[in-house]
Design an enzyme around this catalytic site. Structure first.
Site, PDB file in Angstrom:
ATOM      1  N   GLY A 171       0.787  -5.202   1.172  1.00 19.52           N
ATOM      2  CA  GLY A 171      -0.242  -5.304   0.145  1.00 19.52           C
ATOM      3  C   GLY A 171       0.186  -6.106  -1.059  1.00 19.52           C
ATOM      4  CG  ASN A 179       5.923  -5.508   6.242  1.00 20.49           C
ATOM      5  OD1 ASN A 179       4.990  -5.470   5.449  1.00 20.49           O
ATOM      6  ND2 ASN A 179       6.963  -4.707   6.151  1.00 20.49           N
ATOM      7  CD  GLU A 180       0.109  -5.328   6.418  1.00 18.97           C
ATOM      8  OE1 GLU A 180      -0.251  -5.208   5.241  1.00 18.97           O
ATOM      9  OE2 GLU A 180       0.683  -6.353   6.856  1.00 18.97           O
ATOM     10  CG  LEU A 191      -1.853  -1.183   1.388  1.00 18.35           C
ATOM     11  CD1 LEU A 191      -2.761  -0.982   2.600  1.00 18.35           C
ATOM     12  CD2 LEU A 191      -2.679  -1.436   0.138  1.00 18.35           C
TER      13      LEU A 191
END
Length: 338
Positions: free
Chosen positions: A189, A213-214, A144
């Protein structure tokens, strides 16, 4: 000779959901003349077959006219600023190349173009398979676009998140056979996009990584990210991976089932096409129905909670503490590049 169903007869509500950015002139996206014409046509319920046949003879449950040259070559190309689609009618397989330098970040513009591209392919029943890969060196997709979430209005954040949802719904619920040819790193994403596909082939390069890995960015992956990974890896592996925000190298990803096959980087597209022929040997209706039965509960969970999910995302991402974390992460990236 085939015609396209241009979507003009769809209910206005559906068209707004499918292409949110198309109907929002305030987004001020940087578009090519063809793309602007396409979107204007959707807004004004114009006939698209002439325009679309110039850009691509792929479409979805409707049809498109092909020029004599394209009909002879049995190959059709559709290029937008960030997405390149090469559809070979003789095989029924399209190759979609992500081409948004430097790292194929999933911006609102990028996601809108991707959704339009997939929609056009889905509507052409002669298109049975889709291979997704990258034109950028060393990266499939970096995930993202942070700039879409940092310093933006709640309205813009909501539009962006709806486009992320739409990308996932289109790919995860596609009737086509979908193969991710992951020729570079694919975090966050990018990993989600890969997991929507039926089969994942990754370049065997230890410098590449893949995973959600957010949490390392101070962000929480939404339930449908989690469910997609859980459907792929199982509950326990997903729980550890998401809490720690783990990124896996190709051999690690293969071991846990995040990817299905590793090949030398220069063989990845050839291998994807060879693998596609095995999937094409299965009757479409049986395969597609099986896929739908497996994925429907996960898809239904999002479709019945889309607005609540958008509201939650906007409330979360616009918090001062989250904006601060995103700002620090962007500064870190600037220093790395410097």
């Amino acid at each position: 000779m085939r015609r396209i169903s241009d979507g003009c007869n769809w209910p206005k509500r559906r068209r707004r959901k499918l292409f949110p950015a198309v109907f929002n002139p305030e987004l001020n996206l940087s578009l090519s003349q063809d793309e602007m014409a396409l979107r204007a046509a959707l807004r004004n319920k114009c006939v698209l077959s002439g325009l679309l046949s110039q850009r691509s003879s792929c479409s979805s449950h409707g049809r498109v006219f092909a020029s004599p040259v394209l009909a002879a070559q049995r190959r059709n190309n559709s290029t937008s600023p960030k997405i390149d689609v090469d559809f070979d009618q003789s095989t029924g397989v399209a190759v979609m190349r992500l081409q948004s330098p430097p790292v194929n970040s999933l911006s609102l513009e990028f996601l809108t173009e991707l959704c339009i591209g997939v929609e056009k392919l889905e509507m052409d029943k002669s298109c049975r398979g889709l291979i997704i890969t990258s034109s950028q060196p060393k990266v499939f997709s970096a995930g993202l676009d942070i700039t879409e979430m940092y310093g933006k209005s709640p309205e813009r954040c909501g539009e962006f998140w709806r486009a992320v949802q739409e990308m996932w719904l289109k790919l995860y619920g596609s009737n086509m056979i979908t193969i991710a040819a992951i020729n570079g790193s694919s975090p966050a994403g990018g990993c989600l996009m890969s997991m929507t596909c039926d089969y994942r082939i990754m370049a065997d390069n230890p410098r590449y990584s893949i995973g959600l890995n957010e949490t390392q960015l101070g962000i929480v992956a939404p339930f449908w990210f989690m469910d997609t990974m859980k459907n792929t890896l199982g509950h326990r592996t997903t729980e550890v991976a998401l809490q720690l925000g783990l990124l896996y190298n190709p051999s690690e990803a293969l071991k846990i089932g995040l990817v299905d096959q590793l090949v030398p980087e220069d063989q990845i597209l050839t291998t994807a096409k060879q693998t596609m022929t095995k999937w094409l040997a299965i009757p479409d209706h049986a395969r597609a129905i099986t896929k739908s039965m497996m994925r429907k509960p996960t898809i239904d969970k999002l479709t019945s909670n889309r607005e609540a999910d958008i509201k939650y995302f906007v409330n979360f991402i616009t918090k001062d503490s989250i904006q601060k974390s995103l700002g620090m992460y962007m500064e870190m990236l600037k220093k790395r590049r410097g």
